[in-house]
Design a protein around this motif. Structure first.
Motif, short mmCIF file in Angstrom:
data_model
loop_
_atom_site.label_atom_id
_atom_site.label_comp_id
_atom_site.label_asym_id
_atom_site.label_seq_id
_atom_site.Cartn_x
_atom_site.Cartn_y
_atom_site.Cartn_z
N VAL A 1 0.86 -1.18 0.00
CA VAL A 1 0.00 0.00 0.00
C VAL A 1 0.90 1.23 0.00
O VAL A 1 1.71 1.43 0.91
N ALA A 2 0.76 2.07 -1.03
CA ALA A 2 1.57 3.27 -1.14
C ALA A 2 1.16 4.29 -0.08
O ALA A 2 -0.02 4.46 0.22
N VAL A 3 2.15 4.97 0.49
CA VAL A 3 1.88 6.02 1.49
C VAL A 3 2.66 7.28 1.10
O VAL A 3 3.86 7.21 0.83
N PRO A 4 1.99 8.43 1.07
CA PRO A 4 2.64 9.68 0.64
C PRO A 4 3.44 10.34 1.75
O PRO A 4 3.12 11.44 2.22
N VAL A 5 4.48 9.67 2.21
CA VAL A 5 5.35 10.20 3.25
C VAL A 5 6.80 9.99 2.81
O VAL A 5 7.08 9.21 1.90
N ALA B 1 -6.45 -6.44 4.61
CA ALA B 1 -7.82 -5.95 4.51
C ALA B 1 -8.03 -4.66 5.29
O ALA B 1 -8.90 -3.86 4.96
N TYR B 2 -7.22 -4.45 6.34
CA TYR B 2 -7.39 -3.28 7.19
C TYR B 2 -6.47 -2.12 6.81
O TYR B 2 -6.67 -0.99 7.29
N LEU B 3 -5.45 -2.36 6.02
CA LEU B 3 -4.44 -1.34 5.77
C LEU B 3 -4.97 -0.04 5.19
O LEU B 3 -4.61 1.05 5.68
N PRO B 4 -5.78 -0.05 4.14
CA PRO B 4 -6.22 1.24 3.58
C PRO B 4 -6.92 2.13 4.61
O PRO B 4 -6.62 3.33 4.71
N GLU B 5 -7.83 1.56 5.38
CA GLU B 5 -8.54 2.31 6.41
C GLU B 5 -7.59 2.85 7.47
O GLU B 5 -7.67 4.03 7.86
N ALA C 1 -4.45 11.15 8.50
CA ALA C 1 -5.38 12.22 8.88
C ALA C 1 -5.16 12.70 10.31
O ALA C 1 -5.76 13.70 10.73
N GLY C 2 -4.35 11.99 11.08
CA GLY C 2 -4.07 12.39 12.45
C GLY C 2 -5.08 11.92 13.47
O GLY C 2 -5.06 12.37 14.62
N THR C 3 -5.96 10.99 13.09
CA THR C 3 -6.97 10.49 14.04
C THR C 3 -6.56 9.17 14.70
O THR C 3 -7.31 8.65 15.53
N LEU C 4 -5.41 8.64 14.34
CA LEU C 4 -4.91 7.40 14.93
C LEU C 4 -3.40 7.53 15.07
O LEU C 4 -2.72 7.81 14.08
N ALA C 5 -2.88 7.32 16.27
CA ALA C 5 -1.45 7.48 16.50
C ALA C 5 -0.95 6.47 17.53
O ALA C 5 -0.67 6.81 18.68
#
Length: 331
Positions: A118-122, A283-287, A294-298
């Motif tokens: 899964v690509a991540v823009p970081v 199955a959970y990675l995109p979410e 988004a900063g809602t999970l850390a």
């Protein structure tokens, strides 16, 4: 440390990923101690984020230079199990560090790259990398427990085990709207962190009386009924028996620590649903990735120590001595 052949493409659907950060898991620690388990070495590690360095001719969704997150268990993405969201049951799949390259290395060959990465823009210095790394296994596993346990808003949840998966289960239970989240463990510092993650109650279970006392504590906290959902993160027959004792009649026990073993009579006599199992992390990675960005999970603070790949033994020793519950590795 041991030198092994460099990661390289073997099939047209492969990618080679240069590792930026990796994790040490309790499963790896079992192998390090010579205990029974899937990890035997010399390639170890199944948690990693990295940069795509090379791709096979059939890879269409990725390009060299892309930062990616990988699930701990790879799958082909096309079989009936994968299409049903059960990537963990893919017959062509496996676990990095067991059936595939280990992530505690400079680079990893990733089978079925389009289906798994899964690509991540970081970039490589992003402060969210530790949180993203948890998604490869630990946070996905905590979420899987809460989802399979069908935790509903207002429900009560008991989490048995204060390791990284237990912490992430607490976090997922909080986000699911559980009204009472009871963390049972053995380490005061971890229980304190559990409160930061969302536990409403904690109980330190020590010595031979710990099991009975934890059962009394959970029952008192739930008006004598027991928890609606119990997440068992410790593994072994005693932990499983304790989980059944903490659960109310008609409730749910999620076994995450190891395959169900021992006496499962409560499933029959008390109408308890038994669920859990190996996590289909992909199955959970995109979410989960979206929430971290988004900063809602850390959940990155579950990593209590960081070591260089050349000094990885010190990371294993810290976990073996319980000086750290989880260690981040930087090649």
């Amino acid at each position: 440390m041991e030198t092994v052949p460099d990661a390289a493409l073997r099939t047209p659907s492969d990618a080679v990923v240069r590792v930026v950060v990796a994790g040490i898991c309790g499963t790896d620690l079992h192998g390090y101690r010579g205990l029974p388990g899937p990890v035997t070495g010399p390639r170890c590690g199944h948690e990693f984020i990295g940069v795509v360095e090379d791709i096979g001719g059939e890879v269409s969704t990725l390009r060299p230079g892309t930062m990616v997150v990988a699930p701990f268990n790879f799958a082909d993405g096309t079989c009936s199990a994968c299409l049903a969201g059960s990537h963990n049951a893919c017959a062509a799949g496996g676990m990095f560090g067991v059936q595939g390259d280990g992530a505690q290395a400079e680079a990893v060959r990733v089978p079925f790259a389009d289906a798994n990465l899964v690509a991540v823009p970081v970039d490589e210095n992003d402060e969210r990398l530790p949180s993203l790394l948890t998604l490869t296994d630990t946070m996905a596993t905590g979420l899987h427990a809460i989802r399979t346990g069908r935790v509903a808003p207002g429900s009560s949840v008991a989490v048995l085990g204060d390791g990284p998966v237990g912490m992430c289960a607490v976090l997922a239970a909080r986000d699911a709207g559980a009204a009472r989240i009871i963390l049972v463990g053995r380490h005061e510092t971890r229980l304190s962190k559990g409160k930061e993650f969302g536990a409403t109650d904690t109980f330190r279970a020590l010595g031979s009386e710990g099991v009975a006392e934890s059962v009394d504590f959970v029952r008192t906290a739930t008006q004598g009924v027991g928890a609606d959902v119990v997440v068992e993160c410790g593994g072994g027959p005693q932990a499983q028996d304790t989980a059944f004792a903490l659960c109310r009649a008609g409730g749910t026990v999620c076994v995450m620590g190891s395959p169900p073993i021992g006496d499962v009579t409560p499933v029959f006599l008390r109408g308890i649903t038994l669920t859990g199992g190996l996590t289909p992390a992909r199955a959970y990675l995109p979410e989960l990735v979206e929430r971290v960005l988004a900063g809602t999970l850390a959940p990155g603070s579950i990593f209590e120590k960081s070591v260089a790949l050349d000094d990885i033994v010190s990371g294993y020793e810290a976990m073996a001595a319980r000086a750290a519950s989880k260690v981040l590795v930087q090649p």
